[in-house]
Scaffold this motif. Structure first.
Motif, PDB file in Angstrom:
ATOM      1  N   GLU A   1     -20.348 -18.753  33.290  1.00 37.90           N
ATOM      2  CA  GLU A   1     -21.176 -18.089  31.952  1.00 37.90           C
ATOM      3  C   GLU A   1     -20.623 -16.626  32.427  1.00 37.90           C
ATOM      4  O   GLU A   1     -20.642 -16.602  31.481  1.00 37.90           O
ATOM      5  CB  GLU A   1     -22.210 -18.448  32.400  1.00 37.90           C
ATOM      6  N   ARG A   2     -21.059 -15.947  33.255  1.00 37.79           N
ATOM      7  CA  ARG A   2     -21.057 -14.755  33.199  1.00 37.79           C
ATOM      8  C   ARG A   2     -19.812 -14.064  33.233  1.00 37.79           C
ATOM      9  O   ARG A   2     -19.567 -13.495  32.057  1.00 37.79           O
ATOM     10  CB  ARG A   2     -21.662 -14.322  35.029  1.00 37.79           C
ATOM     11  N   VAL A   3     -18.393 -14.919  33.707  1.00 42.92           N
ATOM     12  CA  VAL A   3     -17.651 -13.970  33.234  1.00 42.92           C
ATOM     13  C   VAL A   3     -16.993 -14.327  31.796  1.00 42.92           C
ATOM     14  O   VAL A   3     -16.562 -13.560  31.496  1.00 42.92           O
ATOM     15  CB  VAL A   3     -16.230 -15.116  34.555  1.00 42.92           C
ATOM     16  N   GLY A   4     -17.502 -15.658  31.360  1.00 43.68           N
ATOM     17  CA  GLY A   4     -17.511 -15.324  30.171  1.00 43.68           C
ATOM     18  C   GLY A   4     -17.848 -14.140  29.167  1.00 43.68           C
ATOM     19  O   GLY A   4     -17.440 -14.004  28.451  1.00 43.68           O
ATOM     20  N   ALA A   5     -18.798 -14.255  29.327  1.00 45.95           N
ATOM     21  CA  ALA A   5     -20.692 -13.001  28.797  1.00 45.95           C
ATOM     22  C   ALA A   5     -19.854 -12.097  29.047  1.00 45.95           C
ATOM     23  O   ALA A   5     -19.279 -11.029  27.953  1.00 45.95           O
ATOM     24  CB  ALA A   5     -22.027 -13.130  29.425  1.00 45.95           C
ATOM     25  N   LEU A   6     -19.555 -11.253  30.121  1.00 46.05           N
ATOM     26  CA  LEU A   6     -18.195 -10.484  30.497  1.00 46.05           C
ATOM     27  C   LEU A   6     -16.853  -9.951  29.947  1.00 46.05           C
ATOM     28  O   LEU A   6     -16.574  -8.486  29.896  1.00 46.05           O
ATOM     29  CB  LEU A   6     -18.384  -9.722  31.895  1.00 46.05           C
ATOM     30  N   ALA A   7     -16.301 -10.952  29.390  1.00 44.51           N
ATOM     31  CA  ALA A   7     -15.703 -10.693  28.725  1.00 44.51           C
ATOM     32  C   ALA A   7     -14.928 -10.145  27.974  1.00 44.51           C
ATOM     33  O   ALA A   7     -13.933  -9.269  28.343  1.00 44.51           O
ATOM     34  CB  ALA A   7     -14.647 -12.162  29.011  1.00 44.51           C
ATOM     35  N   PRO A   8     -16.271 -10.089  26.791  1.00 44.41           N
ATOM     36  CA  PRO A   8     -15.608  -9.428  25.788  1.00 44.41           C
ATOM     37  C   PRO A   8     -15.906  -7.741  25.866  1.00 44.41           C
ATOM     38  O   PRO A   8     -14.778  -7.227  25.333  1.00 44.41           O
ATOM     39  CB  PRO A   8     -16.645  -9.798  24.666  1.00 44.41           C
ATOM     40  N   PRO A   9     -17.161  -7.620  26.633  1.00 46.09           N
ATOM     41  CA  PRO A   9     -17.371  -5.947  26.361  1.00 46.09           C
ATOM     42  C   PRO A   9     -16.092  -5.220  27.325  1.00 46.09           C
ATOM     43  O   PRO A   9     -15.574  -3.930  27.079  1.00 46.09           O
ATOM     44  CB  PRO A   9     -18.558  -5.915  27.352  1.00 46.09           C
TER      45      PRO A   9
END
Length: 771
Positions: free
Chosen positions: A105-113
């Motif tokens: 979940e954290r990797v997915g959230a940080l990928a766009p920025p």
């Protein structure tokens, strides 16, 4: 050390820009995204991408190409795999092959920025290659804080492939520019292959990737036509780049600069599609057609160009041949592949959205984003860069036409087409953001160059004269030059960067995630309703065509919320954000007869119904709004069945003004009966109005109902008796408050309320359909 820093100051500044871009996309939403309940993603599509990424990490490297949670039979997944594969691979690396759900979940959230911040690097390199280092730095700096769709789609938690599209687009254009500026055929071929790899990655990240193929082929066609009309055979040497050394020149009439780039690049893309792309992907045939057709056009024009030159054809012959080739190819293609032709034309209709299309905010034309035309919208979305970019594009377009420099012409064609695409559909603004940054950066660089340029002076006769001239000129010009430099810097900051930052700041802190109550309700559904598939943990299974299980039941909800239902409730919604099932859901929720509604549920094997607070028309702060009108359009019905805008006189000014009144059918719809009244009865008390009206023609030819008299009744029976005595012609029973029906509402007998979100106004109410 000091000398090293001085030599690499621009690298340090670029690194700072990337850091600022990352912070802009994370700092203001950090607590809103990383919550105690888990990651709160910022878009409906993000929830579905995370569903795919979760499934991928359990079956790596196989990502689902079909999904039984989207319906039965399991339909193809509409997005290519590259973005999900990237996020899943990073999560697996960080988790040492067995990442925890929290890590994924954290990797997915940080990928766009992260991807959004990295996009500043190719933008800088494009600006430096086309213009100069200063333009590249200004473009990268503006992109870091630029408002608009790219910022929104690269925010923390906006886990979607759009930011990857922007990054890969910029890499493809950069590779093409570098290839066009290559000094040797071998270097050009290698860089053309790299361009093909970047283009292939882009096609693997978005099903609509034919857009960039069209940009490249359109540039090639225009380049050929301009060369044929104005430059073929003309011995003229024109610098390829304003900052290039004098020996980097191109002699007009020299070997072809289009085919050496596009033929290898498109060939690599074609090979990638044939070997790696999912053949069942939505728009796969369109992707293949665009690449094959692009290759055919470029090869045909190359051959035609050589043939016409060999026979000494006059200028303009290639353009005439192109018209004949285009018309003939279209006719043959439509006759040979009518189905594919129809699919392509249907896809192009996105730029002319229907009434239902207009209900999806992201596909509205830019100037009509608010529902009515407004020239202010581009400034409110993109800041001053939109209009500065227009002026810059016009000037660069004129320069490109005069010189036909391939890199510049490619940039102009790319920018012009992105303006057209965004004006046609505002969602393409995340592409246009790249062009706006570069165009504005070039304009800013010109302004700074003008302010820093030294005044002209005559050549000195001796060293003593030179010394005296320098002293005299320094004393005379230091003041004015410093003043000009200060004005230029302040103007650039105040007119471009400050307004952009001020517009971007609210966008960067706008939390679009789910409310706590809604999220808790979806988790309640997952834990308290039976599994829809016969196999436990089917959510993480590997799905193979022809071997998927069918769901034993579905969940009825409006299509906006389908992906959250899949990801958090792990249930199968009737409708989802691809708009699949939207018409069915619209007919159900706007139905006024319970018998008609349950027939729809039986057809879709529905067991539960979720009524969302955001759908009915309700008071929300100072406005009354909801998504109900969208459902009406998708159901094929008329809004005036449910409410109308009447005209009424203001008691003080006696001027006619609008007043929205609700017809009894609105309160009788399943949506209102389920959410507002909880499936129970409602007896009106002092909420029934009878209005007497007459038709009022408007100057535009439309007709409104003008209220002549309005009466309020304590009971519905009193209003009905009044109509029976005085007649129904020109009179209507209406409601003023969307929560207070003017007519009695019967309780629903086939729906049982089993759950509602915590809080005063529940986010959702969940009903079980009693068969």
């Amino acid at each position: 050390m000091r000398e090293r820093l001085a030599a690499h100051w621009h690298h340090l500044l670029l690194l700072l820009i990337v850091v600022i871009a990352f912070l802009m996309r994370t700092a203001f939403l950090w607590r809103g995204v990383f919550t105690g309940e888990g990651v709160n993603y910022q878009d409906s599509d993000a929830w579905y991408h995370m569903r795919l990424i979760e499934n991928l990490t359990h079956n790596f490297p196989h990502r689902a190409t079909i999904d039984p949670y989207l319906g039965d039979p399991a339909p193809p997944v509409a997005v290519p795999l590259l973005f999900d594969l990237f996020v899943g691979a990073v999560a697996l690396i960080i988790g040492l092959g067995a990442p925890s759900p929290a890590t994924i979940e954290r990797v997915g959230a940080l990928a766009p920025p992260v991807l959004g911040a990295l996009t500043a690097l190719p933008v800088y390199l494009i600006g430096r290659r086309l213009f100069d280092r200063r333009a590249g730095l200004l473009a990268a700096g503006l992109l870091a804080i630029e408002p608009g769709q790219l910022l929104a789609r690269s925010m923390l938690g906006f886990t979607d492939h759009h930011v990857a599209e922007a990054l890969l687009t910029s890499l493809t254009i950069l590779a093409a520019v570098v290839a066009l500026q290559a000094e040797t055929p071998r270097a050009r071929l290698i860089r053309a292959a790299i361009t093909g790899l970047a283009l292939s990655s882009y096609l693997m990240a978005w099903s609509g990737g034919a857009l960039l193929v069209f940009v490249l082929v359109a540039w090639g066609v225009v380049q050929y036509v301009l060369d044929d009309l104005f430059w073929e055979g003309t011995p003229r040497r024109v610098p390829l780049d304003p900052s290039a050394s004098p020996d980097l020149t191109e002699s007009r009439g020299t070997p072809d600069r289009v085919a050496p780039l596009l033929v290898p690049a498109l060939a690599v893309a074609l090979l990638t599609l044939l070997t790696l792309q999912d053949k069942t992907l939505w728009r796969f045939a369109i992707q293949m057609t665009s690449v094959v057709a692009g290759l055919g056009v470029i090869v045909a024009m190359t051959a035609g160009r050589r043939l016409l030159r060999a026979v000494g054809a006059p200028r303009g012959a290639l353009a005439a041949a192109l018209v004949v080739l285009t018309v003939g190819s279209i006719v043959v293609f439509r006759l040979a592949a009518p189905g594919l032709s129809y699919a392509i034309m249907t896809d192009l209709q996105r730029f002319r959205p229907s009434s239902t299309g207009f209900t999806v905010s992201e596909i509205r034309p830019l100037l009509f984003m608010t529902g009515t035309m407004s020239m202010v919208v581009p400034f409110l979305v993109f800041g001053p860069g939109f209009f500065i970019g227009l002026g810059s594009l016009a000037w660069l377009g004129w320069r490109a036409l005069r010189t036909a420099r391939p890199p510049l012409l490619l940039f102009v064609m790319w920018s012009a087409l992105m303006y057209v695409a965004t004006l046609g559909q505002n969602r393409f603004g995340y592409y246009l953001a790249l062009n706006l940054a570069l165009l504005t950066g070039w304009a800013g660089s010109l302004a700074l160059e003008w302010a820093w340029s030294a005044p002209a002076r005559r050549a000195p006769r001796s060293r003593a004269d030179a010394r005296r001239a320098r002293v005299k000129q320094t004393e005379a010009a230091a003041g004015p030059r410093l003043w000009l430099q200060a004005v230029a810097v302040v103007a650039l900051v105040v007119l471009v960067f400050v307004p952009s930052a001020l517009i971007a700041r609210p966008m960067a802190s706008n939390n679009l995630g789910l409310g706590d109550g809604y999220r808790a309700s979806l988790e309640w559904i997952r834990l308290n309703t039976p599994e829809p598939f016969a196999v436990n943990d089917y959510y993480f299974a590997r799905y193979r065509p022809g071997e998927t299980l069918g769901a034993t039941y579905t969940v009825m909800a409006w299509w906006d919320y389908g992906y959250e239902i899949i990801r958090l409730a792990r249930r199968v919604p009737v409708a989802n954000p691809t708009q699949a099932g939207a018409e069915v859901a619209g007919r159900f929720f706007t139905a006024t007869d319970e018998g008609e509604a349950v027939k729809i549920l039986d057809e879709r094997h529905t067991r539960y119904v979720i009524a969302h607070a955001e759908v009915p028309i309700l008071p929300r702060g100072e406005v009354v709004q909801g998504k109900f009108e969208t459902m009406v359009w998708w159901s094929g019905k008329e809004v005036n069945r449910y409410w109308e805008t009447f005209l009424t006189k203001d008691p003080k000014t006696q001027q006619l003004g609008p007043l929205v009144l609700f017809h009894p059918e609105y309160y009788q719809t399943l949506m209102v009966r389920l959410y507002v009244y909880g499936g129970g009865p409602y007896v009106p008390k002092d909420t029934t109005y009878v209005v007497t009206y007459r038709d009022h023609p408007n100057p535009d030819g439309t007709v409104n109902k003008e209220i002549l008299e309005s009466r309020r009744f304590k009971t519905y029976e009193g209003a009905a008796g009044y109509l029976d005595r005085f007649g129904h012609t020109g009179r209507l029973i209406v409601g003023l408050n969307p929560k207070e029906s003017p007519v009695p509402i019967e309780p629903l007998t086939r729906f049982r309320l089993i759950h509602e979100s915590a809080g005063g106004a529940p986010a959702v109410r969940v009903f079980e359909y009693l068969k």
